[in-house]
Design an enzyme around this catalytic site. Structure first.
Site, PDB file in Angstrom:
ATOM      1  N   ALA A  50      -4.240   5.047  -5.238  1.00 31.21           N
ATOM      2  CA  ALA A  50      -5.402   4.796  -6.091  1.00 31.21           C
ATOM      3  C   ALA A  50      -6.273   6.038  -6.254  1.00 31.21           C
ATOM      4  O   ALA A  50      -6.925   6.220  -7.282  1.00 31.21           O
ATOM      5  CB  ALA A  50      -6.227   3.643  -5.531  1.00 31.21           C
ATOM      6  N   THR A  51      -6.296   6.908  -5.253  1.00 31.82           N
ATOM      7  CA  THR A  51      -7.060   8.154  -5.388  1.00 31.82           C
ATOM      8  C   THR A  51      -6.550   8.946  -6.586  1.00 31.82           C
ATOM      9  O   THR A  51      -7.327   9.362  -7.460  1.00 31.82           O
ATOM     10  CB  THR A  51      -6.920   9.020  -4.115  1.00 31.82           C
ATOM     11  N   HIS A 105      -0.652   0.173  -0.404  1.00 29.14           N
ATOM     12  CA  HIS A 105      -0.820   0.050   1.052  1.00 29.14           C
ATOM     13  C   HIS A 105      -1.969  -0.858   1.480  1.00 29.14           C
ATOM     14  O   HIS A 105      -2.151  -1.111   2.671  1.00 29.14           O
ATOM     15  CB  HIS A 105      -0.915   1.435   1.720  1.00 29.14           C
ATOM     16  N   THR A 120       9.473  13.505  -9.646  1.00 25.06           N
ATOM     17  CA  THR A 120      10.546  12.532  -9.401  1.00 25.06           C
ATOM     18  C   THR A 120       9.968  11.279  -8.769  1.00 25.06           C
ATOM     19  O   THR A 120       9.179  11.361  -7.824  1.00 25.06           O
ATOM     20  CB  THR A 120      11.612  13.147  -8.464  1.00 25.06           C
ATOM     21  N   CYS A 133     -12.487   6.642   4.949  1.00 25.22           N
ATOM     22  CA  CYS A 133     -12.618   8.064   4.606  1.00 25.22           C
ATOM     23  C   CYS A 133     -13.972   8.629   4.991  1.00 25.22           C
ATOM     24  O   CYS A 133     -14.108   9.830   5.175  1.00 25.22           O
ATOM     25  CB  CYS A 133     -12.393   8.261   3.121  1.00 25.22           C
TER      26      CYS A 133
END
Ligand SMILES: *Cc1c(COP(=O)(O)O)cnc(C)c1O
Length: 392
Positions: A74-75, A204, A243, A329
């Site tokens: 998401a970052t 996650h 990739t 964070c």
């Protein structure tokens, strides 16, 4: 076996569900091909796994598979959405609206754009954590190109009225991005009904693997233009080169499908656990619930406790339960939570906070044990304060 505290930090991350792991396994050693290899079977096998995941993700949010752009999480999706729109639409305008309680992946991206000459309005929130829609209405300008409001908050779990915000943006022909990392899989999200143009999600936090997420990018009504932030092989319709990480993508697809399947029963179960926890904790004097009491994800409880030191409180609990004060964070930094400060909490209460993130594998027995430990830790810290006033 070494003893580990109970895990109650599911806003930070979640374990991979066994069913997700099983789906991923063949894609490491057997179906290891590069999905971009269109000339042989190894490539087709990988592509088939990715195609299925794209369909699973699209189905979960009422999008089409072509609208899913895979990212590392998401970052990256937030960075791609906000910088990508700023760069593609700067000739139309340079004003962006967001909210003070957003994740740093949104806030710091907006601050970076300010350094390039964009203007950003950081809307305040009400004391319950919700955006005031009249204030949003007043913030629009003729040069506004993007509104970015998160769906679910990572500290207090508050769910913003994104459907109403989407309609407001559509009426003004302003693009609407939402960071749905905490809301996806926990509450129904329909990008059509909610008029979402871009949406960041991640695997996650929903029992999928780390290192994989996606940005939903609307293709019709309107067709969103996005400047790529990663250049290279032209994967993901040119919006994100590199990739594709097949096993992670396959796991993401399975994880989101499971969440949709389990959503009704899981959210009822998590809600019952949260109420069980809050019922016990609210017996303590001077404990405050942070965020709206009902407009929040089922597994989130965030409280502030008066008259105790926040880090002493968490230290006292750490052998029993793994949780944090705010977002993973920003934990460890000396600053009080910017989210709790935005609710109008004092600096002291913002520091003395606990974020309980209840997840799929937590049980009633665990909740009771955590409640008991929390109550006794608070009581003993308060008694110590009374006994030794000179020390404080
Ligand atoms: C976890 C989280 C992110 C970051 O997601 P990653 O996939 O870890 O990069 C962004 N926004 C919110 C609201 C989150 O909870």
């Amino acid at each position: 076996m070494s003893y580990r505290p109970i895990y109650l930090d599911s806003h930070a991350t979640t374990p991979v569900d066994e069913r997700v792991m099983t789906a991923m396994m063949p894609y490491f050693m057997e179906y290891f091909g590069n999905s971009g290899s269109i000339n042989h079977q190894y490539g087709w096998e990988a592509e088939a796994g990715i195609k299925q995941a794209r369909e699973q993700i699209a189905a979960a949010i009422n999008a089409t598979p072509e609208e899913i752009v895979f990212t590392s999480g998401a970052t990256e999706a937030n960075n791609l959405a906000i910088k990508g729109i700023a760069e593609a639409y700067f000739q139309k305008g340079r004003h962006i609206i967001t909210v003070q309680t957003e994740h740093n992946a949104v806030l710091h991206t907006c601050q970076y754009l300010e350094s390039l000459g964009f203007e950003v309005t950081y809307l305040p929130v009400q004391s319950d954590g919700l955006v005031n829609l009249q204030q949003l209405d007043a913030a629009f300008r003729p040069d506004t190109i993007l509104v970015s409001v998160m769906a679910g908050n990572n500290e207090i779990g508050v769910l913003q009225p994104i459907g109403a915000i989407g309609i407001m943006c559509r009426e003004r022909e302003v693009l609407f991005h939402t960071d749905a990392a905490q809301a996806i899989g926990k509450t129904p999200i329909d990008v059509e009904a909610m008029r979402i143009d871009l949406m960041s999600i991640t695997a996650h936090k929903i029992y999928g693997p780390k290192g994989i997420g996606a940005l939903y990018v609307r293709r019709r009504n309107p067709r969103v233009k996005l400047a790529p932030q990663m250049h290279g092989g032209g994967q993901e319709r040119g919006m994100r080169a590199g990739t594709l990480f097949t096993p992670q993508i396959v796991g993401f697809g399975k994880a989101i499908e499971l969440c949709t399947e389990l959503m009704e029963t899981e959210s009822a179960r998590l809600l019952a656990l949260r109420e069980r926890l809050w019922r016990q904790l609210s017996s303590i004097d001077d404990i405050y619930l942070n965020g709206h009491p009902t407009m929040r994800v089922a597994g989130n409880l965030n409280v502030s406790v008066a008259g105790v030191d926040g880090s002493a409180l968490r230290l006292g609990l750490q052998s029993v339960v793994a949780l944090s004060s705010g977002s993973a964070c920003s934990t460890g930094k000396a600053n009080p939570s910017h989210v709790l400060m935005a609710l109008g909490r004092s600096e002291e209460l913002s520091r003395a906070s606990l974020r309980f993130g209840i997840g799929r594998f937590n049980t009633e027995e665990e909740i009771d044990k955590i409640a008991e430990a929390t109550i006794s830790t608070i009581n003993s810290l308060r008694q110590a304060t009374i006994k030794q006033p000179a020390m404080i």
